[in-house]
Motif scaffolding. Structure first.
Motif, PDB file in Angstrom:
ATOM      1  N   MET A 148       0.717  -1.116   0.092  1.00 46.86           N
ATOM      2  CA  MET A 148      -0.134  -0.043   0.085  1.00 46.86           C
ATOM      3  C   MET A 148       0.711   1.271  -0.005  1.00 46.86           C
ATOM      4  SD  MET A 148      -3.183  -0.121   0.233  1.00 46.86           S
ATOM      5  CE  MET A 148      -4.538   0.067   1.106  1.00 46.86           C
ATOM      6  N   ARG A 149       0.647   2.210  -1.056  1.00 44.94           N
ATOM      7  CA  ARG A 149       1.257   3.392  -0.992  1.00 44.94           C
ATOM      8  C   ARG A 149       0.160   4.529  -0.681  1.00 44.94           C
ATOM      9  NH1 ARG A 149       4.075   0.080  -4.284  1.00 44.94           N
ATOM     10  NH2 ARG A 149       6.173  -0.069  -3.834  1.00 44.94           N
ATOM     11  N   LEU A 150       0.170   4.942   0.416  1.00 46.05           N
ATOM     12  CA  LEU A 150      -0.956   5.773   0.923  1.00 46.05           C
ATOM     13  C   LEU A 150      -0.391   7.467   1.199  1.00 46.05           C
ATOM     14  CD1 LEU A 150      -2.546   3.464   3.282  1.00 46.05           C
ATOM     15  CD2 LEU A 150      -3.398   3.865   1.095  1.00 46.05           C
ATOM     16  N   LEU A 151      -1.303   8.339   1.318  1.00 48.79           N
ATOM     17  CA  LEU A 151      -0.912   9.601   1.752  1.00 48.79           C
ATOM     18  C   LEU A 151      -2.142   9.843   2.822  1.00 48.79           C
ATOM     19  CD1 LEU A 151      -0.689  11.916  -1.439  1.00 48.79           C
ATOM     20  CD2 LEU A 151       1.035  10.409  -0.022  1.00 48.79           C
ATOM     21  N   ILE A 152      -2.233  10.585   4.040  1.00 55.08           N
ATOM     22  CA  ILE A 152      -3.133  11.039   4.661  1.00 55.08           C
ATOM     23  C   ILE A 152      -3.027  12.404   4.800  1.00 55.08           C
ATOM     24  CG2 ILE A 152      -1.779  10.700   7.001  1.00 55.08           C
ATOM     25  CD1 ILE A 152      -4.707  10.045   8.388  1.00 55.08           C
ATOM     26  N   ILE A 153      -4.311  13.225   4.490  1.00 60.04           N
ATOM     27  CA  ILE A 153      -4.218  14.841   4.407  1.00 60.04           C
ATOM     28  C   ILE A 153      -5.199  15.197   5.311  1.00 60.04           C
ATOM     29  CG2 ILE A 153      -3.100  14.858   2.346  1.00 60.04           C
ATOM     30  CD1 ILE A 153      -5.625  15.492   0.876  1.00 60.04           C
ATOM     31  N   GLY A 154      -5.146  16.396   5.743  1.00 67.07           N
ATOM     32  CA  GLY A 154      -6.145  17.037   6.563  1.00 67.07           C
ATOM     33  C   GLY A 154      -5.513  18.235   7.205  1.00 67.07           C
ATOM     34  N   ALA A 155      -6.274  19.017   7.717  1.00 66.76           N
ATOM     35  CA  ALA A 155      -5.879  20.366   8.278  1.00 66.76           C
ATOM     36  C   ALA A 155      -5.321  20.062   9.705  1.00 66.76           C
ATOM     37  CB  ALA A 155      -7.251  21.328   8.725  1.00 66.76           C
ATOM     38  N   PRO A 156      -4.325  20.970  10.199  1.00 63.17           N
ATOM     39  CA  PRO A 156      -3.763  20.826  11.356  1.00 63.17           C
ATOM     40  C   PRO A 156      -4.772  20.443  12.430  1.00 63.17           C
ATOM     41  CG  PRO A 156      -3.201  22.827  10.353  1.00 63.17           C
ATOM     42  CD  PRO A 156      -4.101  22.343   9.632  1.00 63.17           C
ATOM     43  N   GLY A 157      -4.452  19.338  13.274  1.00 60.80           N
ATOM     44  CA  GLY A 157      -5.492  19.222  14.275  1.00 60.80           C
ATOM     45  C   GLY A 157      -6.360  18.101  13.928  1.00 60.80           C
ATOM     46  N   ALA A 158      -6.269  17.562  12.617  1.00 59.93           N
ATOM     47  CA  ALA A 158      -7.503  16.859  11.918  1.00 59.93           C
ATOM     48  C   ALA A 158      -7.255  15.480  12.673  1.00 59.93           C
ATOM     49  CB  ALA A 158      -7.349  16.898  10.590  1.00 59.93           C
ATOM     50  N   GLY A 159      -5.961  14.959  13.202  1.00 60.60           N
ATOM     51  CA  GLY A 159      -5.672  13.790  13.718  1.00 60.60           C
ATOM     52  C   GLY A 159      -4.853  12.783  12.813  1.00 60.60           C
ATOM     53  N   LYS A 160      -4.121  13.368  11.765  1.00 57.22           N
ATOM     54  CA  LYS A 160      -3.533  12.600  11.047  1.00 57.22           C
ATOM     55  C   LYS A 160      -2.256  11.741  11.748  1.00 57.22           C
ATOM     56  CE  LYS A 160      -1.708  16.476   8.850  1.00 57.22           C
ATOM     57  NZ  LYS A 160      -2.359  17.403   9.735  1.00 57.22           N
ATOM     58  N   GLY A 161      -1.524  12.302  12.692  1.00 53.14           N
ATOM     59  CA  GLY A 161      -0.473  11.607  13.327  1.00 53.14           C
ATOM     60  C   GLY A 161      -0.915  10.463  13.902  1.00 53.14           C
ATOM     61  N   THR A 162      -2.160  10.588  14.440  1.00 51.38           N
ATOM     62  CA  THR A 162      -2.766   9.504  15.351  1.00 51.38           C
ATOM     63  C   THR A 162      -3.236   8.331  14.553  1.00 51.38           C
ATOM     64  OG1 THR A 162      -3.643  11.374  16.878  1.00 51.38           O
ATOM     65  CG2 THR A 162      -4.825   9.302  17.297  1.00 51.38           C
TER      66      THR A 162
ATOM     67  N   SER B  74      14.906   0.860   2.429  1.00 52.31           N
ATOM     68  CA  SER B  74      14.416  -0.517   2.178  1.00 52.31           C
ATOM     69  C   SER B  74      13.038  -0.829   2.789  1.00 52.31           C
ATOM     70  CB  SER B  74      15.315  -1.542   2.545  1.00 52.31           C
ATOM     71  OG  SER B  74      15.647  -1.220   4.115  1.00 52.31           O
ATOM     72  N   ASP B  75      12.755  -0.235   4.045  1.00 50.74           N
ATOM     73  CA  ASP B  75      11.745  -0.415   4.526  1.00 50.74           C
ATOM     74  C   ASP B  75      10.321   0.174   4.068  1.00 50.74           C
ATOM     75  OD1 ASP B  75      12.200   2.144   5.319  1.00 50.74           O
ATOM     76  OD2 ASP B  75      11.184   2.113   7.240  1.00 50.74           O
ATOM     77  N   ALA B  76      10.650   1.198   2.942  1.00 53.33           N
ATOM     78  CA  ALA B  76       9.514   1.654   2.305  1.00 53.33           C
ATOM     79  C   ALA B  76       9.320   0.925   1.005  1.00 53.33           C
ATOM     80  CB  ALA B  76       9.873   3.460   2.008  1.00 53.33           C
ATOM     81  N   ALA B  77      10.080   0.224   0.608  1.00 55.19           N
ATOM     82  CA  ALA B  77      10.127  -0.298  -0.812  1.00 55.19           C
ATOM     83  C   ALA B  77       8.851  -1.062  -1.144  1.00 55.19           C
ATOM     84  CB  ALA B  77      11.140  -1.524  -0.849  1.00 55.19           C
ATOM     85  N   GLU B  78       7.912  -1.746  -0.229  1.00 53.70           N
ATOM     86  CA  GLU B  78       6.741  -2.333  -0.435  1.00 53.70           C
ATOM     87  C   GLU B  78       5.487  -1.486  -0.137  1.00 53.70           C
ATOM     88  OE1 GLU B  78       6.629  -5.123  -2.055  1.00 53.70           O
ATOM     89  OE2 GLU B  78       8.936  -5.031  -1.737  1.00 53.70           O
ATOM     90  N   GLY B  79       5.721  -0.320   0.447  1.00 54.52           N
ATOM     91  CA  GLY B  79       4.608   0.534   0.842  1.00 54.52           C
ATOM     92  C   GLY B  79       5.131   1.585   1.862  1.00 54.52           C
TER      93      GLY B  79
ATOM     94  N   GLY C 236       8.415   3.675 -11.260  1.00 54.82           N
ATOM     95  CA  GLY C 236       7.510   2.887 -11.715  1.00 54.82           C
ATOM     96  C   GLY C 236       6.437   2.512 -10.697  1.00 54.82           C
ATOM     97  N   LEU C 237       6.191   3.543  -9.726  1.00 47.72           N
ATOM     98  CA  LEU C 237       5.290   3.412  -8.758  1.00 47.72           C
ATOM     99  C   LEU C 237       4.111   4.276  -8.739  1.00 47.72           C
ATOM    100  CD1 LEU C 237       7.934   3.375  -5.814  1.00 47.72           C
ATOM    101  CD2 LEU C 237       6.992   1.472  -6.879  1.00 47.72           C
TER     102      LEU C 237
END
Ligand SMILES: Nc1ncnc2c1ncn2[C@@H]1O[C@H](COP(=O)(O)OP(=O)(O)O)[C@@H](O)[C@H]1O
Ligand SMILES: [Mg+2]
Length: 189
Positions: free
Chosen positions: A1-15, A75-80, A104-105
């Motif tokens: 899985m290659r994912l992004l998480i977006i949202g305003a400051p305080g939206a809870g992204k890190g959590t 290397s730990d990001a190679a699969e996602g 190629g990703l």
């Protein structure tokens, strides 16, 4: 899985990023955490970004892009991976796209955490009391919100048009938000 998480400051992204990353066995990569660790460690990078972060402005793209590209090459990001806090403007979107297509990703999904603006400020002020983050004061929060609205919010339309956007209601218990994210991602797979 290659994912992004977006949202305003305080939206809870890190959590939420921690839960998602653990669930899929991928690293959660946070540009904000990386910068904060460098400030704490007194590195050259930390010295360069401290005043910018304290003001709630964006670190220059050249600096941020390079950090992310280096990190994604490990290397730990190679699969996602799950990126939290990057990209944060349309230039960074292009830098990320360039890196991914050169290798190629492609991204699988962009989780967008939706939270009312009034609730965001309240959450950040509460976090200020618990974590004592230097940029969680009223003046800096106001600037971070403005920066978010003008530079980062346009990414939502961009990723919606790219067919990657997974909007998730970010209001409620942390575990409820997490479950919403997993069902929304499962429904795409
Ligand atoms: N992609 C980025 N580009 C430029 N600056 C960034 C980026 N990510 C983080 N920063 C800097 O770090 C600060 C804190 O970011 P972050 O921890 O992601 O905040 P939050 O999670 O509250 O949105 C930002 O205000 C900015 O100064
Ligand atoms: Mg964060």
């Amino acid at each position: 899985m290659r994912l992004l998480i977006i949202g305003a400051p305080g939206a809870g992204k890190g959590t939420q990023a921690s839960s998602i990353a653990e669930h899929y066995g991928i690293p959660a990569i946070s540009t904000g955490d990386t910068f904060r660790a460098n400030i704490k460690g007194g590195t050259e990078l930390g010295k360069k970004v401290k005043a910018i972060m304290d003001a709630g402005d964006l670190v220059p793209d050249v600096v941020t892009d390079e950090i992310v590209v280096d990190r994604l090459g490990q290397s730990d990001a190679a699969e996602g991976f799950l990126l939290d806090g990057y990209p944060r403007n349309l230039h960074q979107v292009e830098a990320l796209d360039g890196y991914l297509s050169a290798n190629g990703l492609a991204l699988d999904a962009v989780v967008s955490l939706e939270v009312d603006p009034e609730l965001l400020t309240a959450r950040l002020l509460k976090r200020a009391q618990i974590e004592g983050r230097a940029d969680d004061n009223e003046e800096t929060i106001r600037n971070r919100m403005d920066v978010y609205t003008s530079q980062t919010a346009p990414l939502i339309d961009h990723y919606r048009q790219a067919g990657l956007l997974v909007p998730v209601d970010g209001v409620g218990e942390i575990s409820d938000v997490r479950d919403r994210i997993f069902s929304a991602l499962d429904a795409r797979a």
